[in-house]
Scaffold this active site. Structure first.
Site, short mmCIF file in Angstrom:
data_model
loop_
_atom_site.label_atom_id
_atom_site.label_comp_id
_atom_site.label_asym_id
_atom_site.label_seq_id
_atom_site.Cartn_x
_atom_site.Cartn_y
_atom_site.Cartn_z
N ILE A 177 -16.15 -13.67 47.78
CA ILE A 177 -15.89 -14.38 49.03
C ILE A 177 -15.24 -15.74 48.78
O ILE A 177 -14.49 -16.25 49.63
CB ILE A 177 -17.22 -14.55 49.81
CG1 ILE A 177 -16.97 -14.64 51.31
CG2 ILE A 177 -18.02 -15.76 49.34
CD1 ILE A 177 -16.88 -13.34 52.00
N SER B 243 -5.94 -8.75 45.84
CA SER B 243 -5.85 -10.13 46.30
C SER B 243 -6.72 -10.28 47.54
O SER B 243 -6.33 -9.88 48.65
CB SER B 243 -4.41 -10.52 46.62
OG SER B 243 -4.37 -11.79 47.24
N GLU B 244 -7.90 -10.83 47.36
CA GLU B 244 -8.82 -11.00 48.49
C GLU B 244 -8.22 -11.91 49.55
O GLU B 244 -8.41 -11.68 50.76
CB GLU B 244 -10.16 -11.56 48.00
CG GLU B 244 -11.01 -10.57 47.22
CD GLU B 244 -10.54 -10.39 45.77
OE1 GLU B 244 -10.94 -9.40 45.13
OE2 GLU B 244 -9.76 -11.26 45.29
N HIS C 213 -21.21 -9.99 40.24
CA HIS C 213 -21.11 -8.84 41.14
C HIS C 213 -22.46 -8.47 41.75
O HIS C 213 -22.64 -7.35 42.22
CB HIS C 213 -20.57 -7.60 40.39
CG HIS C 213 -19.25 -7.80 39.74
ND1 HIS C 213 -19.09 -8.46 38.54
CD2 HIS C 213 -18.00 -7.41 40.13
CE1 HIS C 213 -17.82 -8.47 38.20
NE2 HIS C 213 -17.12 -7.86 39.15
#
Length: 333
Positions: free
Chosen positions: A97, A69-70, A139
């Site tokens: 981000i 979980s960023e 990515h």
């Protein structure tokens, strides 16, 4: 000085700063690694092995494997930073981000301003970007232009092992939030790196080569390509300055303008799409503040305005090449 890789230089900086200061903690997805698997805990060290070996030295209280979980990672790290810790949070790919952008631009970057300068946020967000690794469009991006435009953030893009160690140590000791953007393409690059700890100041460009015919400003993984282009141009009698800003925020505008004043020609190499890129930003700087020094239009060598292709031949063509840099320099001449 020992010759070590870009990957090892980052690992060494983390190890030395964690040994020096107990408030430095590391957190992220698989930064320890191996938990629940067949290998030893701490045997993985992130998707690229950058933090390998730190878990056995510092334990689970300081090398913290987080959930996937960023938002949780960056939110927890921001909270830890304002309450006395110095977290180094690993965001596996800069492409993610978007998941935690609110925690970065609307929280961590604003704490000092919202609390009258009384809040310190010594947070480092380590992440990696760049194409060429066959990792697909989700990515493989470089999103430093998005991060650079956020007031309150410092953004670092090391282009070699020596800078990687010195800039990361500086980032960890800094009292403001820093995004430390590593290049996947450079992890195996080797160079001389002092064994002792050292800092490289933010906002001070590195002039890797000096010439009077043109100035090449390049960022991150584009710096080695700019150096290769300079070598090729030298064979044709063209001598160029290669300037690596090292940080995009703060940006060493003075060094760029001073070099442009000497050469009169500027080429900016940036591995990101052209619209609102660092190339466009530096070009605007030159035109707005050094127009009289320009002997030719500013050259910009960037990626096309498309997602990163997955087909290997298209991905290779997507990244600014040595040939394109050489051609851009020759066009300004």
């Amino acid at each position: 000085m020992a010759v070590i890789s870009y990957r090892k230089a980052i690992n060494q900086a983390l190890e030395q700063e964690m040994a020096r200061d107990e408030s430095v903690i590391l957190m992220g997805i698989d930064v320890g690694g191996g938990t629940g698997g067949s290998g030893d805990v701490g045997s993985v060290g992130g998707v690229m092995g950058v933090t390998k070996g730190l878990y056995p030295k510092f334990g689970p209280d300081r090398v913290i494997d987080t959930p996937i979980s960023e938002s949780a990672i960056i939110g927890a790290a921001a909270g830890a930073a304002v309450t006395g810790m110095r977290p180094v949070a690993e965001l596996m790919f800069v492409d993610f981000i978007g998941v935690c952008l609110d925690q970065i631009y609307n929280q961590a970057a604003k704490f000092r301003y919202m609390f009258g300068g009384k809040a310190r946020t010594p947070l480092v967000i380590r992440t990696m970007g760049g194409a060429g690794m066959r990792a697909g469009a989700q990515h493989s991006q470089n999103l430093h232009p998005i991060l650079t435009m956020i007031p309150g953030l410092k953004v670092v893009m090391p282009s070699n092992p020596y800078d990687a160690k010195g800039l990361l140590i500086k980032a960890i000791r800094d009292d403001d939030p820093v995004v430390f953007l590593e290049s996947k393409a450079l992890y195996d690059m080797k160079g001389e790196v002092p064994e002792e700890a050292y800092e490289i100041p933010f906002g001070e460009a590195n002039i890797l080569r000096d010439g009077r015919d043109a100035t090449i400003v390049a960022f991150g993984a584009m710096v080695p390509r700019a150096m290769q282009a300079a070598d090729r141009l030298a064979k044709d009698g063209v001598k160029v300055t290669v300037l690596d800003p090292r940080t995009t925020s703060p940006l060493d505008e003075e060094a760029i303008l001073d070099s442009l004043d000497e050469t009169g020609r500027l080429i900016v190499v940036d591995e990101s799409p052209p619209r609102c890129s660092l190339a466009a930003d530096v070009a605007a700087l030159a035109v707005s503040q050094a127009f009289d020094a320009l002997k030719a239009p500013v050259g910009m060598v960037t990626c096309p305005h498309t997602p990163v292709p997955f087909a290997p031949n298209l991905e290779d063509a997507y990244i600014p090449s040595v040939e394109r840099i050489v051609e851009a320099v020759k066009n300004t001449l």
